[in-house]
Design an enzyme around this catalytic site. Structure first.
Site, PDB file in Angstrom:
ATOM      1  N   GLY A  10      18.506  57.470 -17.342  1.00 38.06           N
ATOM      2  CA  GLY A  10      18.774  58.799 -17.901  1.00 38.06           C
ATOM      3  C   GLY A  10      20.257  58.995 -18.155  1.00 38.06           C
ATOM      4  N   PHE A 118      25.185  86.623 -15.021  1.00 43.02           N
ATOM      5  CA  PHE A 118      23.913  85.955 -15.303  1.00 43.02           C
ATOM      6  C   PHE A 118      22.838  86.566 -14.418  1.00 43.02           C
ATOM      7  CE2 PHE A 118      22.940  81.740 -17.484  1.00 43.02           C
ATOM      8  CZ  PHE A 118      23.678  82.056 -18.599  1.00 43.02           C
ATOM      9  N   GLN A 232       9.277  77.339 -14.739  1.00 40.99           N
ATOM     10  CA  GLN A 232       9.938  78.592 -15.106  1.00 40.99           C
ATOM     11  C   GLN A 232       9.755  78.925 -16.585  1.00 40.99           C
ATOM     12  OE1 GLN A 232      14.513  78.971 -15.343  1.00 40.99           O
ATOM     13  NE2 GLN A 232      13.898  80.320 -13.687  1.00 40.99           N
ATOM     14  N   HIS A 234      11.417  81.103 -19.424  1.00 41.72           N
ATOM     15  CA  HIS A 234      12.646  81.838 -19.724  1.00 41.72           C
ATOM     16  C   HIS A 234      12.249  83.060 -20.556  1.00 41.72           C
ATOM     17  CE1 HIS A 234      16.555  82.826 -21.361  1.00 41.72           C
ATOM     18  NE2 HIS A 234      17.122  81.919 -20.586  1.00 41.72           N
ATOM     19  N   LEU A 244      15.507  78.396 -27.406  1.00 42.27           N
ATOM     20  CA  LEU A 244      16.102  79.308 -26.432  1.00 42.27           C
ATOM     21  C   LEU A 244      17.169  80.226 -27.025  1.00 42.27           C
ATOM     22  CD1 LEU A 244      15.921  79.711 -23.310  1.00 42.27           C
ATOM     23  CD2 LEU A 244      18.149  78.612 -23.249  1.00 42.27           C
ATOM     24  N   GLU A 247      20.484  83.216 -21.705  1.00 41.11           N
ATOM     25  CA  GLU A 247      20.612  84.392 -20.852  1.00 41.11           C
ATOM     26  C   GLU A 247      22.003  85.028 -21.028  1.00 41.11           C
ATOM     27  OE1 GLU A 247      18.547  83.954 -17.173  1.00 41.11           O
ATOM     28  OE2 GLU A 247      20.332  84.571 -16.081  1.00 41.11           O
ATOM     29  N   ARG A 278      14.795  85.507 -13.815  1.00 37.11           N
ATOM     30  CA  ARG A 278      13.974  85.128 -14.973  1.00 37.11           C
ATOM     31  C   ARG A 278      12.481  85.373 -14.773  1.00 37.11           C
ATOM     32  NH1 ARG A 278      17.163  79.650 -16.766  1.00 37.11           N
ATOM     33  NH2 ARG A 278      18.924  80.818 -17.596  1.00 37.11           N
ATOM     34  N   HIS A 346      10.509  76.673 -19.747  1.00 32.14           N
ATOM     35  CA  HIS A 346      11.919  76.323 -19.853  1.00 32.14           C
ATOM     36  C   HIS A 346      12.387  75.298 -18.840  1.00 32.14           C
ATOM     37  CE1 HIS A 346      16.125  76.926 -20.654  1.00 32.14           C
ATOM     38  NE2 HIS A 346      16.367  77.367 -19.434  1.00 32.14           N
ATOM     39  N   ARG A 381      14.376  79.314 -10.408  1.00 30.49           N
ATOM     40  CA  ARG A 381      15.785  78.939 -10.535  1.00 30.49           C
ATOM     41  C   ARG A 381      16.594  80.073 -11.155  1.00 30.49           C
ATOM     42  NH1 ARG A 381      19.034  77.132 -14.764  1.00 30.49           N
ATOM     43  NH2 ARG A 381      17.454  76.617 -16.311  1.00 30.49           N
TER      44      ARG A 381
HETATM   45  C1  LIG Z   1      17.701  75.051 -24.266  1.00 32.10           C
HETATM   46  C2  LIG Z   1      18.162  74.923 -22.850  1.00 32.10           C
HETATM   47  C3  LIG Z   1      19.264  75.634 -22.413  1.00 32.10           C
HETATM   48  C4  LIG Z   1      19.683  75.524 -21.089  1.00 32.10           C
HETATM   49  N1  LIG Z   1      20.783  76.237 -20.687  1.00 32.10           N
HETATM   50  C5  LIG Z   1      21.220  76.117 -19.415  1.00 32.10           C
HETATM   51  C6  LIG Z   1      22.393  76.792 -18.995  1.00 32.10           C
HETATM   52  O1  LIG Z   1      23.062  77.477 -19.763  1.00 32.10           O
HETATM   53  N2  LIG Z   1      22.778  76.668 -17.705  1.00 32.10           N
HETATM   54  C7  LIG Z   1      22.087  75.897 -16.813  1.00 32.10           C
HETATM   55  O2  LIG Z   1      22.490  75.815 -15.655  1.00 32.10           O
HETATM   56  N3  LIG Z   1      20.979  75.221 -17.208  1.00 32.10           N
HETATM   57  C8  LIG Z   1      20.542  75.309 -18.478  1.00 32.10           C
HETATM   58  N4  LIG Z   1      19.429  74.624 -18.877  1.00 32.10           N
HETATM   59  C9  LIG Z   1      18.830  73.646 -17.963  1.00 32.10           C
HETATM   60  C10 LIG Z   1      19.679  72.383 -17.921  1.00 32.10           C
HETATM   61  O3  LIG Z   1      20.305  72.184 -19.156  1.00 32.10           O
HETATM   62  C11 LIG Z   1      18.838  71.152 -17.606  1.00 32.10           C
HETATM   63  O4  LIG Z   1      18.089  71.373 -16.437  1.00 32.10           O
HETATM   64  C12 LIG Z   1      19.738  69.942 -17.385  1.00 32.10           C
HETATM   65  O5  LIG Z   1      20.646  69.789 -18.446  1.00 32.10           O
HETATM   66  C13 LIG Z   1      18.947  68.671 -17.162  1.00 32.10           C
HETATM   67  O6  LIG Z   1      19.851  67.614 -17.070  1.00 32.10           O
HETATM   68  P1  LIG Z   1      19.375  66.171 -16.624  1.00 32.10           P
HETATM   69  O7  LIG Z   1      20.582  65.295 -16.648  1.00 32.10           O
HETATM   70  O8  LIG Z   1      18.604  66.271 -15.374  1.00 32.10           O
HETATM   71  O9  LIG Z   1      18.357  65.729 -17.763  1.00 32.10           O
HETATM   72  P2  LIG Z   1      18.511  65.614 -19.376  1.00 32.10           P
HETATM   73  O10 LIG Z   1      19.790  66.168 -19.866  1.00 32.10           O
HETATM   74  O11 LIG Z   1      17.253  66.133 -19.944  1.00 32.10           O
HETATM   75  O12 LIG Z   1      18.599  64.044 -19.604  1.00 32.10           O
HETATM   76  C14 LIG Z   1      17.481  63.216 -19.375  1.00 32.10           C
HETATM   77  C15 LIG Z   1      17.867  61.797 -19.736  1.00 32.10           C
HETATM   78  O13 LIG Z   1      16.826  60.925 -19.342  1.00 32.10           O
HETATM   79  C16 LIG Z   1      16.537  60.005 -20.366  1.00 32.10           C
HETATM   80  N5  LIG Z   1      15.121  59.625 -20.263  1.00 32.10           N
HETATM   81  C17 LIG Z   1      14.050  60.448 -20.155  1.00 32.10           C
HETATM   82  N6  LIG Z   1      12.916  59.724 -20.126  1.00 32.10           N
HETATM   83  C18 LIG Z   1      13.275  58.423 -20.187  1.00 32.10           C
HETATM   84  C19 LIG Z   1      12.574  57.193 -20.224  1.00 32.10           C
HETATM   85  N7  LIG Z   1      11.243  57.134 -20.226  1.00 32.10           N
HETATM   86  N8  LIG Z   1      13.281  56.054 -20.286  1.00 32.10           N
HETATM   87  C20 LIG Z   1      14.641  56.074 -20.357  1.00 32.10           C
HETATM   88  N9  LIG Z   1      15.360  57.201 -20.350  1.00 32.10           N
HETATM   89  C21 LIG Z   1      14.688  58.360 -20.274  1.00 32.10           C
HETATM   90  C22 LIG Z   1      16.853  60.752 -21.656  1.00 32.10           C
HETATM   91  O14 LIG Z   1      17.152  59.843 -22.689  1.00 32.10           O
HETATM   92  C23 LIG Z   1      18.079  61.568 -21.228  1.00 32.10           C
HETATM   93  O15 LIG Z   1      19.252  60.798 -21.405  1.00 32.10           O
HETATM   94  C24 LIG Z   1      18.989  74.705 -20.187  1.00 32.10           C
HETATM   95  C25 LIG Z   1      17.885  74.000 -20.615  1.00 32.10           C
HETATM   96  C26 LIG Z   1      17.458  74.127 -21.925  1.00 32.10           C
HETATM   97  C27 LIG Z   1      16.221  73.379 -22.335  1.00 32.10           C
END
Ligand SMILES: Cc1cc2nc3c(=O)[nH]c(=O)nc-3n(C[C@H](O)[C@H](O)[C@H](O)COP(=O)(O)OP(=O)(O)OC[C@H]3O[C@@H](n4cnc5c(N)ncnc54)[C@H](O)[C@@H]3O)c2cc1C
Length: 566
Positions: A10, A118, A232, A234, A244, A247, A278, A346, A381
Site C-alpha cells: 500500500g 470539525f 461510517q 459521512h 464527498l 466536513e 458524523r 465513507h 470516527r
Molecule cells: C473523499 C475522502 C475524504 C477524506 N477526508 C479526510 C479528511 O479530511 N481527514 C481525515 O482525517 N480523513 C479523511 N478521509 C479518510 C482518510 O483519507 C483515509 O482513511 C486515509 O487516507 C486512508 O489512508 P491509507 O494509507 O490507510 O489508505 P489509502 O490511501 O487508501 O491507500 C491504500 C493503498 O493500498 C494500495 N492497495 C490496496 N489494495 C491493494 C492490493 N490488492 N495490492 C497492492 N496494493 C493495494 C493502494 O494502491 C493504495 O496505495 C477521507 C476519505 C475520503 C474517501
C-alpha cells in the site's frame, strides 16, 4: 531469490509513512512498497478537510487531553483508551514532522498553522491545506520515500500472504502490467491497503480501489478482523455520485436545511448543530428524508448544504475543490446555490486487529492505516482523526518492523505456491462459467446500501446477510472474459469483488449479532446502547469459508462510560 527486510503493501499515507520511518530507523534495510495503483493516486490524496492535532494555534486553550476525550466520546466508548491516547499525544509531533518535510499547511496571520472546527471536537484543531490536505501530505511523503531509496513496485496486486503454519514467508503478487505472478520473500510485511467502504458502490465517497484487499488477504491467512460492522456514513455526499463534500464546509460555517427551510440540526444536536459527530448528523439527515422533509428528484432524495452566506472569497480560498466538485458533478455553484447532499458510506472503522505498534497475531506481520483496527475510532470516527491515524500508526508500524525485521528468517516462497495462484486465476476463464462481474458488483452494493445501511433491523440484516451468501455462491461462476495478460483490469475487478464479498459477509454478520445501537451502528429494534452485553469488540476469523465470531474486551482508562450527548 531476493529477501526484503520489509514489504509494505500500500502506497497511501500509512504505507509511505511506514516506509519513510523504517528507512529512517535503519537506512541499510531493503524496503519495498507494492501498490496496485501509483502511490500518489491512493485514496489519501482525496482527503480534503484536514488532520487533527491539539496545537492550540487557533484556540489557545486546546489541550491533548481534550482531544483524547473527544476521540473516546466520539467512539461511543468503544475505542481502546490507550490507543486513543497514543493517537492524540503523538499528533503535534507528527504535524511538525510534516511541516519539516514541506507540507504546505494553510496559515494564520501570525504564521502558525491554521486550524478549523470539525465535528465532535471541543476546539478548532483540524490543521489543513485549503481543501486538499491529503493530496499535499501524500506528495510530501512520496518525495521523502524516493529520496531515501525505498523500492517501489507500482501496479502490483497482492494475491496472498505466504506463510508456513503461521511463519511468515512474504507475499505473492500479480504484476498488473505483465500478468506475471511474482514472489516477494520478506522478513516482515506491513499491510497499509486502505478501507473497504467502496463495497457500498455508488453510495460511497471512496475511490474505486477502496475494496478492502489487505483485510481480506490477512483474514484468509488466519489473522482476525475486528469491529467490521462499524461503517461510517459521512453526512454530506453529493446526491448523484456519493462524492464527498468535506466536513470542512460545515467547519467553515455551512448550514443544513430541509425542504421547509428549517435548519433541522437544532432538533438533534442543539449545542453542536451542523458540527455534531458524523453518525448523529447522518442519522438526522436520513430521518428528515424518511419523514418527508427532504427534496425529491429523479436522482434521489436529498437535503441542502448551504454555503452562500460564507461569501465568494472564503469559498474560493478555503473550499476551492468543493466548489469544483459541486459544479462538475451537480451543476451547482455553491457561491450562488445550495448543494444537494445525502449521507454516503465513507470510512471503515473495522479492520485487521493490531496493537499500538501495528503488530498482528502473526509474527512479522503488521497493519496500519484504514485497513487496521487498532482501535482508536471505536464505533464512530471523528473527522480529521483518520489522516492522523494513518500517520501516527504508519510511523509506529514502520519503526517496529524496522527494529524487529532481523528476528525473522523466512523460508522461500515455493514454485508450487506460485503455480497454485496461476491455476486459480486461469480458472476464471473457464468456459462453463457464465456469471458477470458487473451484475454481482452492483447487486452487492445495492444490497449493502438497502439492508446494511444507516438504519438497521434484524429483518433487513438477515436479508442482507443471505444476499451476500447467495452472491458468494454466484461468484464461483464468474467468468473473466478478457483472457489477456497485460493490464487485465477485468481480472483485477473480479479479485477485488471476491475480497469485498468476504468482507461484506463479516460486516453483515457483525451487524446482525450486535443487538444494540452504538456510534455508526443503529439498530431500530435495539435503539439503546447496551454496555452490559455489548461493550466489547467483535472479532471475526476465517473458518473454511465460514466465519468464527468471538469478542475481545475494550481497553479502558480514566474515562468512565457515559451517555453521549452533543
Ligand atoms: C473523499 C475522502 C475524504 C477524506 N477526508 C479526510 C479528511 O479530511 N481527514 C481525515 O482525517 N480523513 C479523511 N478521509 C479518510 C482518510 O483519507 C483515509 O482513511 C486515509 O487516507 C486512508 O489512508 P491509507 O494509507 O490507510 O489508505 P489509502 O490511501 O487508501 O491507500 C491504500 C493503498 O493500498 C494500495 N492497495 C490496496 N489494495 C491493494 C492490493 N490488492 N495490492 C497492492 N496494493 C493495494 C493502494 O494502491 C493504495 O496505495 C477521507 C476519505 C475520503 C474517501
Amino acid at each position: 531469490m531476493k529477501t526484503f527486510d520489509i514489504v509494505v503493501v500500500g502506497g497511501g499515507g500509512a504505507g509511505l509513512y511506514a516506509a519513510m520511518e523504517a528507512m529512517k530507523t535503519n537506512p541499510k534495510l531493503n524496503i519495498a512498497v507494492i501498490s496496485k495503483i501509483y502511490p500518489n493516486r491512493s485514496h489519501t490524496s482525496a482527503a480534503q478537510g484536514g488532520v487533527n492535532a491539539a496545537l492550540a494555534n487557533t484556540a489557545k486553550d486546546d489541550t491533548v487531553e481534550s482531544h483524547i476525550f473527544d476521540t473516546i466520546k466520539g467512539s461511543d466508548y468503544l475505542a481502546d483508551q490507550d490507543a486513543a491516547e497514543v493517537l492524540c499525544r503523538d499528533a503535534p509531533g507528527i504535524i511538525r514532522e510534516l511541516e519539516n518535510i514541506g507540507t504546505p499547511f494553510s496559515r494564520l496571520d501570525d504564521g502558525t498553522i491554521a486550524q478549523r472546527p470539525f465535528g465532535g471536537a471541543a476546539q478548532p484543531r483540524c490543521c489543513y491545506c485549503a481543501d486538499k490536505t491529503g493530496h499535499t501530505i501524500l506528495q510530501s511523503l512520496y518525495e521523502q520515500c524516493l529520496r531515501k531509496g525505498v523500492n517501489f513496485y507500482n501496479e502490483f496486486y497482492i494475491l496472498e500472504l505466504s506463510h508456513d503454519n503461521g511463519r511468515l514467508k512474504g507475499i505473492i503478487a500479480l504484476d498488473i502490467k505483465t500478468g506475471k505472478i511474482v514472489p516477494f520473500n520478506s522478513r516482515s510485511v506491513i499491510f497499509a491497503t486502505g478501507g473497504y467502504a467502496k463495497m457500498y458502490w455508488n453510495r460511497s465517497s471512496n475511490a474505486a480501489g477502496c475494496t478492502g484487499d489487505g483485510q481480506a488477504v490477512a483474514y484468509r491467512a488466519g489473522i482476525p478482523l475486528k469491529d467490521m460492522e462499524f461503517v461510517q456514513f459521512h453526512p454530506t455526499g453529493l446526491r448523484k455520485s456519493g462524492l464527498l463534500v468535506t466536513e470542512g464546509a460545515r467547519g467553515e460555517g455551512g448550514y443544513l436545511f430541509n425542504k421547509d427551510g428549517e435548519r433541522f440540526m437544532s432538533k438533534y444536536a442543539p449545542n453542536k448543530m451542523e458540527l455534531g459527530p458524523r453518525d448523529l448528523v447522518s442519522r438526522s439527515i436520513e430521518t428528515e428524508i424518511r419523514e418527508g422533509r427532504g427534496y425529491d428528484s429523479h436522482a434521489g432524495k436529498y437535503v441542502h448544504l448551504d454555503l452562500r452566506h460564507l461569501g465568494a472569497d472564503l469559498i474560493k480560498t478555503r473550499l476551492p475543490q468543493i466548489r469544483e466538485l459541486s459544479m462538475y458533478f451537480e451543476g451547482v455553484d455553491p457561491i450562488e446555490e445550495p448543494i444537494p447532499i445525502v449521507p454516503t458510506a465513507h470510512y471503515s472503522m473495522g479492520g485487521i486487529d493490531a496493537d499500538n505498534d501495528g503488530r498482528t497475531i502473526m509474527k512479522g506481520v503488521y497493519a496500519a492505516g484504514e485497513c487496521a483496527c487498532i482501535s482508536v475510532h471505536g464505533a464512530n470516527r471523528l473527522g480529521g482523526n483518520s489522516l492522523l491515524e494513518i500517520l501516527v500508526f504508519g510511523k509506529r508500524a514502520g519503526h517496529a518492523a524496522a527494529m524487529e525485521a532481523q528476528e525473522n528468517d523466512p523460508s522461500p516462497i515455493t514454485e508450487s505456491e506460485l503455480q497454485r495462484q496461476h491455476k486459480y486465476i486461469r480458472g476464471f476463464h473457464h468456459h462453463d462459467k457464465h456469471e458477470r462481474y458487473g451484475i454481482i458488483r452492483e447487486e452487492l452494493g445495492k444490497n449493502l446500501a438497502d439492508n446494511v445501511g444507516i438504519f438497521r433491523t434484524k429483518a433487513l440484516l438477515e436479508t442482507g446477510y443471505e444476499n451476500v451468501v447467495e452472491l458468494k455462491k454466484r461468484f464461483k461462476k464468474v467468468r473473466v472474459f478478457d483472457t489477456g495478460d497485460i493490464y487485465n483490469t477485468n481480472l483485477i475487478q473480479v479479485l477485488e469483488l471476491q475480497n469485498m464479498l468476504d468482507l461484506s459477509q463479516t460486516v453483515a454478520m457483525g451487524a446482525l449479532l450486535r443487538e444494540e445501537s452504538r456510534g455508526s451502528h443503529t439498530r431500530e429494534d435495539f435503539p439503546v446502547r447496551d454496555d452490559e452485553n455489548w461493550h466489547k469488540h467483535s472479532m471475526f476469523e476465517y473458518c473454511d469459508d465460514d466465519i468464527c465470531v468471538s469478542s475481545k474486551a475494550v481497553t479502558m482508562g480514566k474515562y468512565e462510560l457515559q451517555e453521549r450527548k452533543y
